[in-house]
Design a protein around this motif. Sequence first.
Motif, PDB file in Angstrom:
ATOM      1  N   PHE A 148     -30.111  43.869  -4.709  1.00 52.71           N
ATOM      2  CA  PHE A 148     -31.001  45.017  -4.485  1.00 52.71           C
ATOM      3  C   PHE A 148     -31.336  45.130  -3.001  1.00 52.71           C
ATOM      4  O   PHE A 148     -31.289  46.223  -2.430  1.00 52.71           O
ATOM      5  N   ARG A 149     -31.639  43.996  -2.371  1.00 52.12           N
ATOM      6  CA  ARG A 149     -31.985  44.008  -0.942  1.00 52.12           C
ATOM      7  C   ARG A 149     -30.756  44.272  -0.079  1.00 52.12           C
ATOM      8  O   ARG A 149     -30.807  45.062   0.872  1.00 52.12           O
ATOM      9  N   ALA A 150     -29.642  43.612  -0.368  1.00 56.52           N
ATOM     10  CA  ALA A 150     -28.430  43.759   0.442  1.00 56.52           C
ATOM     11  C   ALA A 150     -27.901  45.193   0.422  1.00 56.52           C
ATOM     12  O   ALA A 150     -27.377  45.684   1.426  1.00 56.52           O
ATOM     13  N   ASN A 151     -28.058  45.852  -0.699  1.00 57.59           N
ATOM     14  CA  ASN A 151     -27.581  47.228  -0.835  1.00 57.59           C
ATOM     15  C   ASN A 151     -28.620  48.262  -0.401  1.00 57.59           C
ATOM     16  O   ASN A 151     -28.404  49.461  -0.593  1.00 57.59           O
ATOM     17  N   ARG A 152     -29.725  47.766   0.145  1.00 60.25           N
ATOM     18  CA  ARG A 152     -30.806  48.640   0.623  1.00 60.25           C
ATOM     19  C   ARG A 152     -31.240  49.645  -0.452  1.00 60.25           C
ATOM     20  O   ARG A 152     -31.392  50.837  -0.205  1.00 60.25           O
ATOM     21  N   CYS A 153     -31.398  49.115  -1.645  1.00 50.94           N
ATOM     22  CA  CYS A 153     -31.663  49.968  -2.800  1.00 50.94           C
ATOM     23  C   CYS A 153     -33.002  50.695  -2.729  1.00 50.94           C
ATOM     24  O   CYS A 153     -33.116  51.815  -3.234  1.00 50.94           O
ATOM     25  N   ALA A 154     -33.999  50.091  -2.121  1.00 48.46           N
ATOM     26  CA  ALA A 154     -35.286  50.790  -2.021  1.00 48.46           C
ATOM     27  C   ALA A 154     -35.097  52.103  -1.275  1.00 48.46           C
ATOM     28  O   ALA A 154     -35.601  53.145  -1.692  1.00 48.46           O
ATOM     29  N   VAL A 196     -32.120  53.717  -0.805  1.00 48.46           N
ATOM     30  CA  VAL A 196     -31.172  54.553  -1.548  1.00 48.46           C
ATOM     31  C   VAL A 196     -31.899  55.304  -2.657  1.00 48.46           C
ATOM     32  O   VAL A 196     -31.744  56.518  -2.814  1.00 48.46           O
ATOM     33  N   LEU A 197     -32.708  54.591  -3.418  1.00 46.82           N
ATOM     34  CA  LEU A 197     -33.398  55.217  -4.546  1.00 46.82           C
ATOM     35  C   LEU A 197     -34.535  56.132  -4.083  1.00 46.82           C
ATOM     36  O   LEU A 197     -34.784  57.159  -4.704  1.00 46.82           O
ATOM     37  N   SER A 198     -35.187  55.768  -2.995  1.00 49.44           N
ATOM     38  CA  SER A 198     -36.272  56.614  -2.476  1.00 49.44           C
ATOM     39  C   SER A 198     -35.752  57.941  -1.947  1.00 49.44           C
ATOM     40  O   SER A 198     -36.431  58.961  -2.040  1.00 49.44           O
ATOM     41  N   SER A 199     -34.539  57.922  -1.400  1.00 50.67           N
ATOM     42  CA  SER A 199     -33.976  59.135  -0.805  1.00 50.67           C
ATOM     43  C   SER A 199     -33.373  60.075  -1.850  1.00 50.67           C
ATOM     44  O   SER A 199     -32.994  61.188  -1.524  1.00 50.67           O
ATOM     45  N   GLY A 200     -33.268  59.595  -3.080  1.00 45.27           N
ATOM     46  CA  GLY A 200     -32.711  60.438  -4.135  1.00 45.27           C
ATOM     47  C   GLY A 200     -31.200  60.544  -4.102  1.00 45.27           C
ATOM     48  O   GLY A 200     -30.627  61.464  -4.675  1.00 45.27           O
ATOM     49  N   GLN A 201     -30.543  59.591  -3.439  1.00 44.66           N
ATOM     50  CA  GLN A 201     -29.087  59.610  -3.382  1.00 44.66           C
ATOM     51  C   GLN A 201     -28.502  59.527  -4.787  1.00 44.66           C
ATOM     52  O   GLN A 201     -29.105  58.980  -5.701  1.00 44.66           O
ATOM     53  N   LYS A 202     -27.309  60.068  -4.908  1.00 45.00           N
ATOM     54  CA  LYS A 202     -26.566  60.029  -6.172  1.00 45.00           C
ATOM     55  C   LYS A 202     -25.288  59.222  -5.957  1.00 45.00           C
ATOM     56  O   LYS A 202     -24.960  58.838  -4.850  1.00 45.00           O
ATOM     57  N   GLY A 203     -24.569  58.982  -7.006  1.00 49.53           N
ATOM     58  CA  GLY A 203     -23.279  58.319  -6.901  1.00 49.53           C
ATOM     59  C   GLY A 203     -23.339  56.852  -7.257  1.00 49.53           C
ATOM     60  O   GLY A 203     -24.313  56.352  -7.835  1.00 49.53           O
ATOM     61  N   MET A 204     -22.266  56.163  -6.898  1.00 54.82           N
ATOM     62  CA  MET A 204     -22.103  54.761  -7.282  1.00 54.82           C
ATOM     63  C   MET A 204     -23.158  53.855  -6.655  1.00 54.82           C
ATOM     64  O   MET A 204     -23.622  52.916  -7.300  1.00 54.82           O
ATOM     65  N   ASP A 205     -23.535  54.102  -5.398  1.00 52.89           N
ATOM     66  CA  ASP A 205     -24.556  53.263  -4.770  1.00 52.89           C
ATOM     67  C   ASP A 205     -25.865  53.341  -5.547  1.00 52.89           C
ATOM     68  O   ASP A 205     -26.493  52.326  -5.831  1.00 52.89           O
ATOM     69  N   ALA A 206     -26.274  54.547  -5.868  1.00 50.14           N
ATOM     70  CA  ALA A 206     -27.521  54.724  -6.610  1.00 50.14           C
ATOM     71  C   ALA A 206     -27.414  54.109  -8.002  1.00 50.14           C
ATOM     72  O   ALA A 206     -28.357  53.454  -8.477  1.00 50.14           O
ATOM     73  N   ALA A 207     -26.287  54.291  -8.660  1.00 52.98           N
ATOM     74  CA  ALA A 207     -26.098  53.732  -9.999  1.00 52.98           C
ATOM     75  C   ALA A 207     -26.154  52.207  -9.963  1.00 52.98           C
ATOM     76  O   ALA A 207     -26.769  51.578 -10.831  1.00 52.98           O
ATOM     77  N   SER A 208     -25.539  51.624  -8.947  1.00 51.71           N
ATOM     78  CA  SER A 208     -25.571  50.176  -8.791  1.00 51.71           C
ATOM     79  C   SER A 208     -26.996  49.686  -8.555  1.00 51.71           C
ATOM     80  O   SER A 208     -27.422  48.673  -9.121  1.00 51.71           O
ATOM     81  N   CYS A 209     -27.746  50.420  -7.751  1.00 52.56           N
ATOM     82  CA  CYS A 209     -29.136  50.052  -7.466  1.00 52.56           C
ATOM     83  C   CYS A 209     -29.999  50.148  -8.720  1.00 52.56           C
ATOM     84  O   CYS A 209     -30.833  49.272  -8.972  1.00 52.56           O
ATOM     85  N   VAL A 210     -29.816  51.185  -9.491  1.00 51.61           N
ATOM     86  CA  VAL A 210     -30.564  51.326 -10.741  1.00 51.61           C
ATOM     87  C   VAL A 210     -30.217  50.165 -11.664  1.00 51.61           C
ATOM     88  O   VAL A 210     -31.096  49.586 -12.314  1.00 51.61           O
ATOM     89  N   GLY A 211     -28.955  49.800 -11.713  1.00 54.29           N
ATOM     90  CA  GLY A 211     -28.539  48.666 -12.530  1.00 54.29           C
ATOM     91  C   GLY A 211     -29.199  47.368 -12.095  1.00 54.29           C
ATOM     92  O   GLY A 211     -29.670  46.592 -12.933  1.00 54.29           O
ATOM     93  N   ASN A 212     -29.248  47.117 -10.778  1.00 50.90           N
ATOM     94  CA  ASN A 212     -29.921  45.923 -10.270  1.00 50.90           C
ATOM     95  C   ASN A 212     -31.396  45.921 -10.650  1.00 50.90           C
ATOM     96  O   ASN A 212     -31.949  44.897 -11.063  1.00 50.90           O
ATOM     97  N   LYS A 213     -32.030  47.069 -10.500  1.00 51.94           N
ATOM     98  CA  LYS A 213     -33.462  47.200 -10.797  1.00 51.94           C
ATOM     99  C   LYS A 213     -33.726  46.930 -12.279  1.00 51.94           C
ATOM    100  O   LYS A 213     -34.629  46.165 -12.627  1.00 51.94           O
ATOM    101  N   LEU A 214     -32.933  47.538 -13.142  1.00 51.77           N
ATOM    102  CA  LEU A 214     -33.126  47.347 -14.579  1.00 51.77           C
ATOM    103  C   LEU A 214     -32.821  45.916 -15.014  1.00 51.77           C
ATOM    104  O   LEU A 214     -33.533  45.348 -15.859  1.00 51.77           O
ATOM    105  N   ALA A 215     -31.768  45.335 -14.453  1.00 57.43           N
ATOM    106  CA  ALA A 215     -31.423  43.953 -14.800  1.00 57.43           C
ATOM    107  C   ALA A 215     -32.522  42.995 -14.361  1.00 57.43           C
ATOM    108  O   ALA A 215     -32.925  42.114 -15.128  1.00 57.43           O
TER     109      ALA A 215
END
Length: 112
Positions: A19-25, A27-46
Motif C-alpha cells: 500500500f505504501r510502496a504503490n502510494r495508494c493513499a 492514488v485512491l485520494s485522487s480518484g484514479q482508475k485502472g490497475m493501480d487503483a484496483a491493486s490499491c483497493v485490493g491491498n486496503k481490503l486485504a
Amino acid sequence: MASAVSELRPQLKKNFEDFRANRCAGVLSSGQKGMDAASCVGNKLALGSYAKALNITLESMKPWPSEIQSITQQTTERLRTVASASEVDDPRMFDTAALLLDSKLQGWDPYL
C-alpha cells in the motif's frame, strides 16, 4: 497470542508495505482508475480483512496474561481501527491507521 500475531503479521506487513510502496493513499485520494487503483483497493481490503481476523483471534484468547495485556490491548485497538478504516472512503485515514498498526506490530518482536 504471540503465535497468532506471528501467523498473520507477515500478511499484514506485506499488504501495508505494498500500500505504501504503490502510494495508494494518493492514488485512491485522487480518484484514479485502472490497475493501480484496483491493486490499491485490493491491498486496503486485504489489510482490513487480516486486521479483523487477528483481532477476532486475540479477543478470543481473553483473559490475556498480565505480562502482555498492555501490548495486546493496544494491538487490538489498532487492529479495529484499521479494519474500520478499510471500510470507509478515506485513504489517508486508512494509511495513518495502518502505519500505527505496523508500529505496534513491531513491538511484538521480543515475544516472537
